[in-house]
Every structure is written in C-alpha cells, then in structure tokens.
Design a protein around this motif. Structure first.
Motif, PDB file in Angstrom:
ATOM      1  N   TRP A  62       1.001  -1.001   0.069  1.00  0.00           N
ATOM      2  CA  TRP A  62      -0.020  -0.230   0.165  1.00  0.00           C
ATOM      3  C   TRP A  62       1.245   1.214  -0.034  1.00  0.00           C
ATOM      4  O   TRP A  62       1.818   1.559   0.913  1.00  0.00           O
ATOM      5  CB  TRP A  62      -1.108  -0.077   1.344  1.00  0.00           C
ATOM      6  CG  TRP A  62      -1.882   1.098   1.573  1.00  0.00           C
ATOM      7  CD1 TRP A  62      -2.093   2.607   2.410  1.00  0.00           C
ATOM      8  CD2 TRP A  62      -2.698   1.091   0.619  1.00  0.00           C
ATOM      9  NE1 TRP A  62      -2.618   3.078   1.981  1.00  0.00           N
ATOM     10  CE2 TRP A  62      -3.747   2.629   1.154  1.00  0.00           C
ATOM     11  CE3 TRP A  62      -3.854   1.018   0.149  1.00  0.00           C
ATOM     12  CZ2 TRP A  62      -4.578   3.274   0.315  1.00  0.00           C
ATOM     13  CZ3 TRP A  62      -4.880   1.354  -0.393  1.00  0.00           C
ATOM     14  CH2 TRP A  62      -5.281   2.341  -0.178  1.00  0.00           C
ATOM     15  N   GLU A  65      -3.620   6.142  -2.552  1.00  0.00           N
ATOM     16  CA  GLU A  65      -4.081   6.844  -3.855  1.00  0.00           C
ATOM     17  C   GLU A  65      -3.166   7.810  -4.335  1.00  0.00           C
ATOM     18  O   GLU A  65      -2.983   8.059  -5.378  1.00  0.00           O
ATOM     19  CB  GLU A  65      -5.579   7.017  -3.623  1.00  0.00           C
ATOM     20  CG  GLU A  65      -6.288   5.286  -3.594  1.00  0.00           C
ATOM     21  CD  GLU A  65      -7.092   5.551  -2.909  1.00  0.00           C
ATOM     22  OE1 GLU A  65      -7.087   5.990  -1.546  1.00  0.00           O
ATOM     23  OE2 GLU A  65      -8.744   5.081  -2.971  1.00  0.00           O
ATOM     24  N   ASN A  73      -5.446   1.983  -7.347  1.00  0.00           N
ATOM     25  CA  ASN A  73      -6.185   2.437  -5.966  1.00  0.00           C
ATOM     26  C   ASN A  73      -5.114   1.986  -5.006  1.00  0.00           C
ATOM     27  O   ASN A  73      -5.555   1.655  -4.123  1.00  0.00           O
ATOM     28  CB  ASN A  73      -7.429   1.277  -6.379  1.00  0.00           C
ATOM     29  CG  ASN A  73      -7.593   1.220  -7.040  1.00  0.00           C
ATOM     30  OD1 ASN A  73      -8.988   0.127  -7.777  1.00  0.00           O
ATOM     31  ND2 ASN A  73      -8.642   2.459  -7.137  1.00  0.00           N
ATOM     32  N   ILE A  75      -2.316   1.195  -3.982  1.00  0.00           N
ATOM     33  CA  ILE A  75      -1.945  -0.083  -4.640  1.00  0.00           C
ATOM     34  C   ILE A  75      -0.484  -0.184  -5.249  1.00  0.00           C
ATOM     35  O   ILE A  75      -0.700   0.241  -6.591  1.00  0.00           O
ATOM     36  CB  ILE A  75      -2.722  -2.444  -5.096  1.00  0.00           C
ATOM     37  CG1 ILE A  75      -3.564  -1.864  -3.874  1.00  0.00           C
ATOM     38  CG2 ILE A  75      -1.403  -2.936  -5.225  1.00  0.00           C
ATOM     39  CD1 ILE A  75      -4.518  -2.631  -3.764  1.00  0.00           C
ATOM     40  N   ARG A 111     -11.473   6.504   5.316  1.00  0.00           N
ATOM     41  CA  ARG A 111     -10.203   6.296   4.761  1.00  0.00           C
ATOM     42  C   ARG A 111      -9.916   7.096   6.005  1.00  0.00           C
ATOM     43  O   ARG A 111      -8.786   6.762   7.227  1.00  0.00           O
ATOM     44  CB  ARG A 111      -9.164   6.427   3.733  1.00  0.00           C
ATOM     45  CG  ARG A 111      -8.291   5.245   3.788  1.00  0.00           C
ATOM     46  CD  ARG A 111      -7.333   5.374   3.109  1.00  0.00           C
ATOM     47  NE  ARG A 111      -8.570   5.330   1.487  1.00  0.00           N
ATOM     48  CZ  ARG A 111      -8.568   3.484   1.063  1.00  0.00           C
ATOM     49  NH1 ARG A 111      -8.594   2.910   1.739  1.00  0.00           N
ATOM     50  NH2 ARG A 111      -9.222   3.769   0.158  1.00  0.00           N
ATOM     51  N   HIS A 139      -5.789   2.785   6.990  1.00  0.00           N
ATOM     52  CA  HIS A 139      -5.605   2.650   5.213  1.00  0.00           C
ATOM     53  C   HIS A 139      -6.038   1.379   4.673  1.00  0.00           C
ATOM     54  O   HIS A 139      -6.277   1.448   3.372  1.00  0.00           O
ATOM     55  CB  HIS A 139      -5.208   3.086   5.340  1.00  0.00           C
ATOM     56  CG  HIS A 139      -5.129   4.873   4.978  1.00  0.00           C
ATOM     57  ND1 HIS A 139      -4.006   6.114   5.505  1.00  0.00           N
ATOM     58  CD2 HIS A 139      -5.903   5.527   6.895  1.00  0.00           C
ATOM     59  CE1 HIS A 139      -3.980   7.568   6.735  1.00  0.00           C
ATOM     60  NE2 HIS A 139      -5.328   6.703   7.091  1.00  0.00           N
ATOM     61  N   PHE A 140      -5.412   0.719   5.211  1.00  0.00           N
ATOM     62  CA  PHE A 140      -5.534  -0.579   4.020  1.00  0.00           C
ATOM     63  C   PHE A 140      -6.863  -1.733   4.429  1.00  0.00           C
ATOM     64  O   PHE A 140      -6.636  -1.746   6.178  1.00  0.00           O
ATOM     65  CB  PHE A 140      -4.088  -1.251   3.448  1.00  0.00           C
ATOM     66  CG  PHE A 140      -4.103  -2.743   2.570  1.00  0.00           C
ATOM     67  CD1 PHE A 140      -4.106  -2.293   1.395  1.00  0.00           C
ATOM     68  CD2 PHE A 140      -4.143  -3.552   3.480  1.00  0.00           C
ATOM     69  CE1 PHE A 140      -3.460  -3.456   0.361  1.00  0.00           C
ATOM     70  CE2 PHE A 140      -4.239  -4.885   2.433  1.00  0.00           C
ATOM     71  CZ  PHE A 140      -4.291  -4.435   1.134  1.00  0.00           C
ATOM     72  N   ASP A 144      -9.672  -3.223  -0.205  1.00  0.00           N
ATOM     73  CA  ASP A 144      -8.120  -2.748  -0.725  1.00  0.00           C
ATOM     74  C   ASP A 144      -8.233  -4.214  -0.847  1.00  0.00           C
ATOM     75  O   ASP A 144      -7.191  -4.223  -2.278  1.00  0.00           O
ATOM     76  CB  ASP A 144      -7.600  -1.500   0.359  1.00  0.00           C
ATOM     77  CG  ASP A 144      -8.129  -0.919   0.879  1.00  0.00           C
ATOM     78  OD1 ASP A 144      -8.434   0.917  -0.218  1.00  0.00           O
ATOM     79  OD2 ASP A 144      -8.980  -0.874   1.798  1.00  0.00           O
ATOM     80  N   ARG A 147      -8.991  -5.496  -3.339  1.00  0.00           N
ATOM     81  CA  ARG A 147      -9.260  -5.067  -5.091  1.00  0.00           C
ATOM     82  C   ARG A 147      -7.946  -5.560  -5.716  1.00  0.00           C
ATOM     83  O   ARG A 147      -7.648  -5.944  -6.598  1.00  0.00           O
ATOM     84  CB  ARG A 147      -9.367  -4.165  -4.792  1.00  0.00           C
ATOM     85  CG  ARG A 147     -10.111  -3.512  -4.750  1.00  0.00           C
ATOM     86  CD  ARG A 147     -10.413  -1.784  -4.662  1.00  0.00           C
ATOM     87  NE  ARG A 147     -11.509  -1.333  -4.930  1.00  0.00           N
ATOM     88  CZ  ARG A 147     -11.996  -0.331  -4.710  1.00  0.00           C
ATOM     89  NH1 ARG A 147     -10.778   0.969  -3.729  1.00  0.00           N
ATOM     90  NH2 ARG A 147     -13.443   0.889  -4.629  1.00  0.00           N
ATOM     91  N   ASP A 193     -17.365   1.854   0.978  1.00  0.00           N
ATOM     92  CA  ASP A 193     -16.888   1.872   0.709  1.00  0.00           C
ATOM     93  C   ASP A 193     -15.685   1.409  -0.293  1.00  0.00           C
ATOM     94  O   ASP A 193     -14.401   1.868  -0.168  1.00  0.00           O
ATOM     95  CB  ASP A 193     -16.114   0.508   1.527  1.00  0.00           C
ATOM     96  CG  ASP A 193     -16.418   0.546   3.875  1.00  0.00           C
ATOM     97  OD1 ASP A 193     -15.883   1.783   3.811  1.00  0.00           O
ATOM     98  OD2 ASP A 193     -16.603  -0.462   4.440  1.00  0.00           O
TER      99      ASP A 193
END
Ligand code: AHR
Length: 548
Positions: A62, A65, A73, A75, A111, A139-140, A144, A147, A193
């Motif tokens: 992570w 963004e 996204n 990542i 977030r 945050h992750f 996430d 995804r 989310d």
C-alpha cells in the motif's frame, strides 16, 4: 553416500526402469514416470502471505492513492505488474499473529476517519519512531485487499481473529464481504467502502497459530473453538472453505489433539475443515547444539554464510517432505478418506536481523541464491505431495522473511525467490507425476560431526503434450551430469532455463537488480530416449520436454 553406494542405487534404479545408459560421465539419473499421476498442481501451491508486519503492507503493498509512487487504487503498480507474471495463488491476509488482534471494522468507513491502532508487532519496534508499521492507520482494509487480489488475479484468503473477538465478529466479517449488494447493512457498508458487489471470499482461516500468539490454546481447546466459530456462518453465493490453525513444524500432538477433539462430535465434523494449516520456517542453524537452540540465537545471516550453513539451511527446508508425510499420516487416523488437505500457509527462510532494507521493515531480510534453492526444493516437495497439499503461502510477499519482492519508497526489486516462482509456474495446471532421482549424496562438515543432503532432487508434471521437470542441484561447487529419461512417451525437443550464479551469495539490490534471474540453458538432443544434461552447481533448472 559414497560412490559405491551411489552405483548400487543407480543399478537398482536402472534395473527398475531398464533404460539404456548413454553417458560415461553421468553421475546421476532421473526417471520421469508420466503414467504415474500423483495429483493436480494448482496455482494455490504458489500462494502468498501479506501481514500487517513491518514493511509488508505499508510501503510494500500500500502506497496510498495520493502517492507519487505509481499505483492503482493505492496499491503499488510495480508489485501488481510483477505479480501478474506469477502463478495466481491465493493470498493470505491480514496475518499471521496480527490477525488475532485485528478488528476488520477498523478497516472500513472513510479512510481518514479510521482508528489508528497499536500493531501486534509494535513491541518488537520499541526503538523505532512512530510509523504505520507500529501504529496502524487502517488505511488498507478488506476492500483494498480484495481489490489487490483481483488486480493480480488471485483469490483472497482471510484469516479471522479467534483470540480477541467473538464468533459473531467472524460471521459478520463474512457478511460484510459476501452478502449480496443491498441486502444487509454490512453489504451497504461495503458499498460505501467502494465495492457494491460481493467480494466472494472463499478461504477463511479460523485463527492463526492458536497454540501460541493466537491464544495459547491446547489443541483440544482450539478444536472446541473451531467448532463454535464454524457452527453457524451465513451462506451466500460463495461456498466457504475453512482452514484450521495447525501445527508448528513437527508438532504431531497438535494435529492429533485437534482432530481427536473435533471428531468427538462425530466424523461429520471433518466436512467443516477444508485444510489444516502447517507452518514451517527454515531457520535453525544450531547444528543440534542445545546451548544454541534458542529462537533468537540459532539464526544466521541472510547474506553471509559458509557452505556448511548453505547445506544446513537447505536440509532444514527439506524437512518439509517428512513434515507433510507425518502430519498426513496422523490426519489419516481420523480422516480415513483424507478429505482434509494440508495448507502450508507459512513457509520460508527466517534469518537474523541486519539485512532489512529499511529500519521499519521488521523481519525484513535479503534473499540470495540460497533462498532460490530453498524455494525450488520446497515447491518441488509440494508437487511431489500434490495429493496431500491443497495450498501453500510463502512468508511473506514483500519486505519480510523470504520475500519475492523488496520495496522502499519508489524503489522496487525482484529477488531470486521471485524468479523461482516464475520459472516453476509452468507446472501450474499440470498433473504431478512420480519421478525418481538417484544421485550421490553430498556430505558436509558440521561443527559437531558430519551432515548430508541428497545430491539432486525435483519434481515433474505433465500438461497437454509437455513434461515440465524442475531440478535443484544443491552442490556448492560441483555440476551434476545426469541421464534423464521420460518413461512412457517419446520425447521431442527439450527447452531449458535455469537460475544459477557464480557466487552462492549472489542477490539482487535496487542498484543491481539483475544479478540473479532466469537464463536459457543449453540442452542437448534426446538420444535413444535419454537426455544427458549438466546441472550447474547451486542451481535451479527447468527442462520442458515436448511429447511426440
Ligand atoms: O510470518 C511471521 C510470523 O510467523 C507470523 O505472524 C506468525 O504466524 C508466525 O509465527
């Protein structure tokens, strides 16, 4: 093994398969028995593990963004791109020990409004300044991670908190992930989310290392918890596969105690368990000396090691073969039809601190040719047990233990382990077939006597009209000239690729990312059904035989 023992063994093997010898120089032999299938090799043998630990999530996966580091996204893009070249094995998250202190709700909602929490591993980072590795900003979260899995083509494997949250939180996490859009408050939360449609999470670990950081349970106590956690979970369109917390290395009593207590309620309980998690780390360099057997004392350096330490680490990794066999035998005492498989969801090398590329990367370490050999021989072991192993997850994906990747800010590099995963990916989708190896055993000096390791090992699979054979030669200095016969079919041209380096300590760095990688190998023609191939010292090789 002495040369005379080798000759005796080679003669026995030759009698078994009655193959012609074609090379006077050959010191070893491999017979691939393509009519003896052992089980399918799926991408899940090549799974990964992402824990909120050190630099794995924050920095590794992570970047956020709004980062200048290229991302999708939030990542890391370089990671996504490199992962797409590998087999698409399931990825386990969020731990590890972290899983049993994680509340999935913390990773939901806007977030910036998410709670910052003390990470399970913060105590091991006392001397470090505050960072997301110590105080997790959450945050992750689940969306996430799902995804990330989708971006790289893998299935998510979630590990649920059994130590510090009730069963209700577990089944509500399942509901958050899998309930159809608009049906429940948790599906709505997931939609807010960013994921309206169900995440379709199939694999659910019920606790992690429940004998230790996961709650200090006895096997019997854990079995009761496992039954309780799995006795009602809402079913949606995704069939759930529960993975039970299993033993550390050779702890057969855990396996026996778990299945014994689980099945007190009847053998039907076995259908609750998709797999039993087995963890085995390659780390013990105590050489059997009890005064050096402590967890912290017995580890060696990731990059500075002697030939003796090279062999000893490979031998420790090779224990996986016996571990699979022995736990499987115990499982068979309760599960005669062997419906439950093994999930080796933590494996890899674990060295002492000192080679991490950033102080925040707790348990970060460099990765050399030795790790390439560990990866090769371990993946070969899983293939040879394709009837017993359903999934395996190397620890861990990035910046931690035996990582295929190292990343720091905008810097990113693939390790020798990555290249083995890439090289071996050709097996995926194939049928593992029995393969016989005979080669002189390697003897090596230990501080307190002699050690030994097999001279050549590997695995083979058949897919369509191709046989893929992967082989490790662990000898630090000697090549191995080998006669190879594919028994049961005529073989056409053979393609070869290998990972080798003049120095067993060779590794990739940000400054020199291409020191270790895959190279083409020169391969002779098959004559009278036999290929003679020279495997370089300290190498991992893939040969692919086109069947005619
Ligand atoms: O992979 C690092 C740690 O090792 C995991 O969190 C834990 O499950 C194991 O002991």
């Amino acid at each position: 093994m002495e040369r005379r023992d080798f000759l005796r063994m080679a003669a026995a093997t030759a009698a078994l398969v009655a193959a012609p010898r074609t090379s006077r120089a050959a010191t070893a032999r491999v017979d691939v028995l393509i009519n003896e299938p052992m089980g399918p090799i799926t991408a899940d043998f090549y799974g990964h593990f992402v824990e909120h630990l050190g630099g794995v999530v924050y920095d590794g996966v992570w970047v956020g963004e709004n980062s200048k580091i290229p991302n999708t996204n939030g990542i890391r893009q370089a990671l996504i791109d490199a992962m797409r070249k590998l087999p698409k094995g399931a990825i386990r998250w969020p731990g590890g020990c972290f899983a049993d202190s994680y509340d999935w709700r913390d990773g939901t909602g806007p977030r910036d409004a998410r709670p910052r929490r003390t990470n399970f591993w913060a105590g091991n980072m006392r001397n470090q300044p505050p960072s997301p590795s110590k105080y997790d900003p959450n945050h992750f979260g689940s969306v996430d991670f799902a995804r990330f899995c989708r971006l790289v083509g893998s299935e998510p494997y979630f590990a649920a908190n059994l130590r510090s949250l009730p069963a209700r939180d577990f089944y509500q996490w399942v509901e958050y992930c899998n309930s159809p859009a608009g049906t429940t408050a948790l599906a709505d939360l997931r939609g807010r989310d960013g994921e309206k449609d169900p995440l379709k999470v199939r694999y659910w670990g019920v606790g992690n290392e429940s004998w230790g950081c996961g709650g200090d349970f006895t096997a019997e106590e854990y079995a009761v918890e496992f039954r309780r956690f799995t006795s009602w979970v809402p079913g949606f369109d995704t069939r759930l596969s529960y993975i039970a917390s299993g033993p550390s290395s050779g702890e057969l009593e855990w396996t026996r105690g778990f299945f014994s207590k689980l099945t007190e309620k009847g053998a039907g309980m076995l259908s609750r368990v998709y797999g039993l998690a087995l963890h085995h780390y390659t780390e013990n360099l105590s050489f059997g000396d009890p005064s050096k057997s402590g967890w912290d004392v017995r580890k060696g350096s990731a990059i500075e090691f002697s030939p003796t330490e090279w062999y000893e680490i490979l031998k420790e990794a090779d224990r996986m073969d016996a571990l699979i066999n022995t736990h499987w035998t115990v499982m068979g005492e309760f599960d005669r039809q062997h419906r439950v498989k093994l999930i080796v969801d933590e494996w890899g090398t674990w060295y002492k601190a000192g080679t991490e590329i950033h102080p925040n990367h707790l348990l970060g370490q460099q990765n050399t040719m030795r790790d390439a050999l560990v990866a090769g021989l371990t993946l070969d072991t899983f293939h040879r047990h394709a009837d017993k192993v359903a999934m395996a997850n190397i620890a861990q994906l990035v910046n931690c233990l035996q990582s295929p990747f190292l990343a720091d800010g905008d810097k990113f590099v693939t390790t020798p382990t990555y290249h083995v995963f890439d090289l071996y990916g050709a097996h995926v989708g194939g049928q593992a077939v029995r393969t016989l190896f005979s080669a002189p055993t390697i003897g090596y000096e230990r501080p307190n006597g002699k050690g030994s390791l097999w001279g050549l090992n590997g695995s083979a699979s058949v897919k369509d009209k191709t046989v893929t054979l992967t082989v490790t030669n662990p000898h630090v200095t000697e090549p191995q000239e080998v006669e190879i016969a594919v028994r049961g079919a005529a073989s056409g041209p053979v393609k070869g690729a290998q990972i080798s380096a003049p120095d067993i300590h060779a590794h990739n760095t940000f400054a020199q990312p291409g020191v270790v990688g895959i190279k083409d190998a020169t391969v002779a023609a098959v004559q009278n059904g036999v290929l003679v191939h020279r495997f370089p010292p300290a190498s991992v090789t893939r040969l692919q035989f086109a069947l005619t």
